[in-house]
Design a protein around this motif. Structure first.
Motif, PDB file in Angstrom:
ATOM      1  N   VAL A 106       7.664  68.246 -22.937  1.00  0.00           N
ATOM      2  CA  VAL A 106       9.109  68.025 -23.051  1.00  0.00           C
ATOM      3  C   VAL A 106       9.609  68.551 -24.404  1.00  0.00           C
ATOM      4  CG1 VAL A 106      10.931  66.280 -23.224  1.00  0.00           C
ATOM      5  CG2 VAL A 106       9.144  66.056 -21.489  1.00  0.00           C
ATOM      6  N   THR A 107       8.866  68.227 -25.468  1.00  0.00           N
ATOM      7  CA  THR A 107       9.252  68.697 -26.803  1.00  0.00           C
ATOM      8  C   THR A 107       9.275  70.219 -26.849  1.00  0.00           C
ATOM      9  OG1 THR A 107       8.259  66.738 -27.761  1.00  0.00           O
ATOM     10  CG2 THR A 107       8.659  68.574 -29.255  1.00  0.00           C
ATOM     11  N   SER A 108       8.269  70.825 -26.226  1.00  0.00           N
ATOM     12  CA  SER A 108       8.182  72.277 -26.174  1.00  0.00           C
ATOM     13  C   SER A 108       9.431  72.864 -25.529  1.00  0.00           C
ATOM     14  CB  SER A 108       6.938  72.678 -25.389  1.00  0.00           C
ATOM     15  OG  SER A 108       6.968  74.049 -25.085  1.00  0.00           O
ATOM     16  N   ASP A 109       9.827  72.295 -24.374  1.00  0.00           N
ATOM     17  CA  ASP A 109      11.022  72.793 -23.674  1.00  0.00           C
ATOM     18  C   ASP A 109      12.264  72.657 -24.540  1.00  0.00           C
ATOM     19  OD1 ASP A 109       9.643  73.582 -21.499  1.00  0.00           O
ATOM     20  OD2 ASP A 109      10.125  71.825 -20.256  1.00  0.00           O
ATOM     21  N   MET A 114      16.301  75.436 -27.721  1.00  0.00           N
ATOM     22  CA  MET A 114      17.134  75.531 -28.923  1.00  0.00           C
ATOM     23  C   MET A 114      17.070  76.955 -29.505  1.00  0.00           C
ATOM     24  SD  MET A 114      16.577  73.497 -32.474  1.00  0.00           S
ATOM     25  CE  MET A 114      15.043  74.335 -32.863  1.00  0.00           C
ATOM     26  N   PHE A 115      15.860  77.506 -29.581  1.00  0.00           N
ATOM     27  CA  PHE A 115      15.732  78.878 -30.106  1.00  0.00           C
ATOM     28  C   PHE A 115      16.371  79.885 -29.154  1.00  0.00           C
ATOM     29  CE2 PHE A 115      12.082  77.211 -32.693  1.00  0.00           C
ATOM     30  CZ  PHE A 115      12.632  77.532 -33.926  1.00  0.00           C
ATOM     31  N   VAL A 125      13.502  85.220 -29.306  1.00  0.00           N
ATOM     32  CA  VAL A 125      12.129  85.545 -28.946  1.00  0.00           C
ATOM     33  C   VAL A 125      11.164  84.466 -29.454  1.00  0.00           C
ATOM     34  CG1 VAL A 125      10.325  87.309 -29.183  1.00  0.00           C
ATOM     35  CG2 VAL A 125      12.681  88.000 -28.903  1.00  0.00           C
ATOM     36  N   ARG A 126      11.581  83.704 -30.485  1.00  0.00           N
ATOM     37  CA  ARG A 126      10.707  82.667 -31.054  1.00  0.00           C
ATOM     38  C   ARG A 126      10.444  81.528 -30.072  1.00  0.00           C
ATOM     39  NH1 ARG A 126      10.677  86.404 -33.610  1.00  0.00           N
ATOM     40  NH2 ARG A 126       8.887  86.571 -32.272  1.00  0.00           N
TER      41      ARG A 126
ATOM     42  N   ALA B  53      15.449  77.356 -37.146  1.00  0.00           N
ATOM     43  CA  ALA B  53      16.581  77.002 -36.280  1.00  0.00           C
ATOM     44  C   ALA B  53      17.914  77.182 -37.006  1.00  0.00           C
ATOM     45  CB  ALA B  53      16.441  75.561 -35.798  1.00  0.00           C
ATOM     46  N   ALA B  54      17.896  77.128 -38.347  1.00  0.00           N
ATOM     47  CA  ALA B  54      19.137  77.327 -39.094  1.00  0.00           C
ATOM     48  C   ALA B  54      19.593  78.780 -38.993  1.00  0.00           C
ATOM     49  CB  ALA B  54      18.955  76.920 -40.552  1.00  0.00           C
TER      50      ALA B  54
END
Lengths: 543, 88
Positions: A106-109, A114-115, A125-126, B53-54
């Motif tokens: 879940v954390t991975s998703d 977010m990236f 791409v991160r 993320a920033a």
């Protein structure tokens, strides 16, 4: 036979059998648990095992692809220890009373999405890096390992996508090439492939995955980005030929590294490289170029959403000068306009952009932009052997104005007590017929000329080089063009200046002898052509 | 607490590698909290994911604050890293 097209990331050809990359993904189920402390202990163990594996991958990468490229695995280790990432996992275990695998997934998703939502393609791409480290942890709960894909013969690895750690973990001696259905040229995986010298085509599309099975014959063309599945005999023969020609050529050219650019009768010429950014410096050095004959500074403007600052430009120029360690580096001031448009310049639409407001014309009417670039160049000059050249020159008065601005910049730097080199060479591009015709007047004002053949051809023959209907008229060997180059060479030498050619014609080996006979002092070509031109020079006899 | 504002000189911004270098150095100041602030985002200088993320781009002004034991030394190190483009 089926044909697929993607992006080639390393120019070479491979012919062989497919091995479909099997990623052993442990499926993650949500399981309710009672002892959260024990679950966190399991997490710690899986993380420790993951870090150990990453350390081993880092060591392997260090040997195979060098420190800069191996660093990504150090950062992967850091990501595994990241506070926010770990807080999120532990928080899910404790508040939802669930198994650690599920909490990691879940954390991975969450972190990956977010990236993926950032407005920066590099950061998007991160997301793949987050998933890569998370999958590693998850697999380590069950001690499933991806590292031991046992391969007996050399194969072409085919996958939906490959994570950087998976790419490095592949045994280089058993991989002929790899093909992925997805992925981008910006990914670390693509960069690693290039550095491992493995032919690779990425992003051929999901249909490819439906068609392939282990043991199928496939041809991977890393030059064109084409992949041929079950090739017919004609294709196979043609590609076999292309492959042996390519390896023969590469072998021959590598033997020329370290050799002089000298003709059979002893005439010497400089062969430099053209580049469009600091990323290409590696290719310049690898191909043994004697210097950089054209460093296009436009990338600093094209990659930015606002005018690049003096500091930003200084950093880039300093880097290229330092990397070339005293070899000549000729930086061309910005050539914006025509086919290179930048929104924040607010240039407006033009009827005839090639004949319009571009390059030095912008610089001289907006001196504040020009002076920022010149200050950065002068400041960087102390870090190497700098030449500065100005594009789109048509008159003596333009060169006078440029030189006045150079003096202003030098004066300002002196009053700020900032050092600059006293041996910077100043040159102009010969890319308009006007400049070639008055080259007798321009030559005494500068240290060198550099002929930009692409524009010189288009302006001399009055033909748009992008227009396919004009291919017959746009004769790159037209006598008018060659005469203009010869006139410029003669005038340069008469006034003690040197002359180079940095357009595409410089790499045209059918003209190398002609240029040598004109007395051209330097040819600047794409890094990949340096050794080819050297080979030609070494077989010419001018006597 | 001490602070200083710097401008990002790395053409690609604070991407993965610079973030990694910064985290590695800042972790050495274990009793000092170092923060990075831009106009609209903030990140802890020891948290690699937060920094990435920033999405701090080239030319952005970043206020670095350090609070705790050895705060001046931590700030000086961070400023030096930013100014040198993290050795790129």
């Amino acid at each position: 036979m089926d044909k697929f097209t993607g992006k080639g990331v390393y120019g070479a050809i491979a012919i062989g059998k497919i091995s479909v990359f099997n990623r052993q993904e442990a499926s993650v189920r949500r399981i309710h648990i009672k002892d959260t402390e024990a679950e966190i202990k399991r997490l710690e163990k899986a993380k420790a095992r993951s870090s150990e594996q990453l350390q081993q991958i880092y060591n392997k990468a260090l040997k195979e692809v060098g420190e800069t490229n191996a660093q990504i695995f150090e950062i992967h280790m850091m990501m595994i220890e990241d506070e926010d990432y770990n807080e999120s996992i532990i928080n899910i275990i404790e508040t939802q009373m669930v198994n650690a695998e599920y909490a990691v997934a879940v954390t991975s998703d969450n972190f990956a999405s977010m990236f993926a939502s950032m407005d920066d393609t590099y950061m998007q791409v991160r997301a793949a890096d987050v998933k890569d480290i998370s999958n590693r942890i998850i697999n380590n709960f069950a001690a499933v390992s991806n590292e031991n894909n046992s391969i007996d013969e050399k194969v072409v690895i085919c996958a939906d996508d490959l994570a950087p750690s998976e790419t490095v973990s592949l045994d280089k001696n058993k991989v002929l090439a790899f093909v992925t259905a997805n992925g981008s040229v910006n990914s670390h995986t693509a960069i690693l492939a290039r550095n491992m010298n493995i032919p690779a085509v990425i992003g051929v599309g999901d249909k490819f995955l439906e068609k392939i099975k282990d043991g199928q014959t496939v041809i991977v063309d890393g030059f064109s980005g084409e992949v041929f599945l079950d090739p017919d005999e004609d294709t196979l023969n043609a590609m076999n030929k292309k492959q042996s020609e390519d390896s023969e050529k590469k072998k021959l050219l590598m033997e020329l590294k370290g050799k002089e650019n000298v003709t059979l009768d002893g005439t010497k010429i400089e062969i430099y490289a053209n580049i469009g950014g600091v990323d290409n410096i590696g290719a310049v050095l690898f191909n043994d170029a004697g210097g950089i004959g054209l460093f296009r500074s436009e990338f600093l403007y094209l990659e930015n959403s606002d005018y690049p600052t003096e500091e930003q430009q200084f950093t880039a120029y300093k880097k290229v000068l330092e990397s070339m360690a005293g070899k000549k580096v000729i930086i061309r001031t910005m050539d914006i306009g025509a086919d290179k448009q930048v929104d924040y310049f607010n240039l407006g639409k033009e009827e005839n952009p090639a004949l319009g407001f571009r390059a030095i014309r912008i610089c001289l009417s907006r001196p504040e932009i020009f002076k920022t670039q010149m200050r950065a160049l002068y400041r960087a000059s102390v870090y190497g052997n700098l030449g500065i050249m100005f594009p789109m020159i048509t008159s003596v008065s333009e060169v006078e104005k440029i030189k006045a601005i150079c003096e202003e910049v030098k004066h300002e730097l002196r009053s700020d007590n900032i050092e600059y080199s006293s041996s910077i060479e100043i040159g102009i591009m010969i890319e308009t017929p006007a400049a070639a015709i008055i080259s007798d007047k321009l030559a005494p004002m500068v240290d060198f000329f550099s002929v930009g053949t692409n524009d010189l051809i288009q302006y001399t023959l009055a033909c748009d080089r992008q227009n396919p209907n004009l291919e017959n008229i746009c004769d790159t060997h037209h006598e008018a063009v060659l005469r203009l180059i010869a006139i410029s060479a003669e005038n340069a030498h008469r006034h003690g200046a040197w002359i180079g050619i940095c357009g595409e014609l410089a790499a045209d080996t059918s003209l190398t002898e002609t240029f040598l006979r004109m007395g051209i002092d330097e040819l600047s070509v794409s890094p990949g052509f340096v050794l080819k031109v050297r080979n030609e020079v070494r077989n010419i006899d001018l006597s | 607490m001490v602070s200083q504002t710097v401008e990002v000189v790395n053409t690609q911004g604070i991407h993965m590698r610079p973030a990694g270098v910064l985290v590695e150095e800042m972790k050495k100041f274990s009793d000092c909290t170092v923060m990075l602030k831009t106009a609209d985002k903030s990140a802890k200088a020891t948290a690699v994911m937060q920094i990435m993320a920033a999405g701090i781009k080239c030319g952005t002004k970043v206020e670095i604050t350090a609070d705790g034991v050895n705060e001046q030394a931590a700030l000086d190190k961070a400023v030096e890293l930013f100014k040198s483009g993290f050795g790129e």
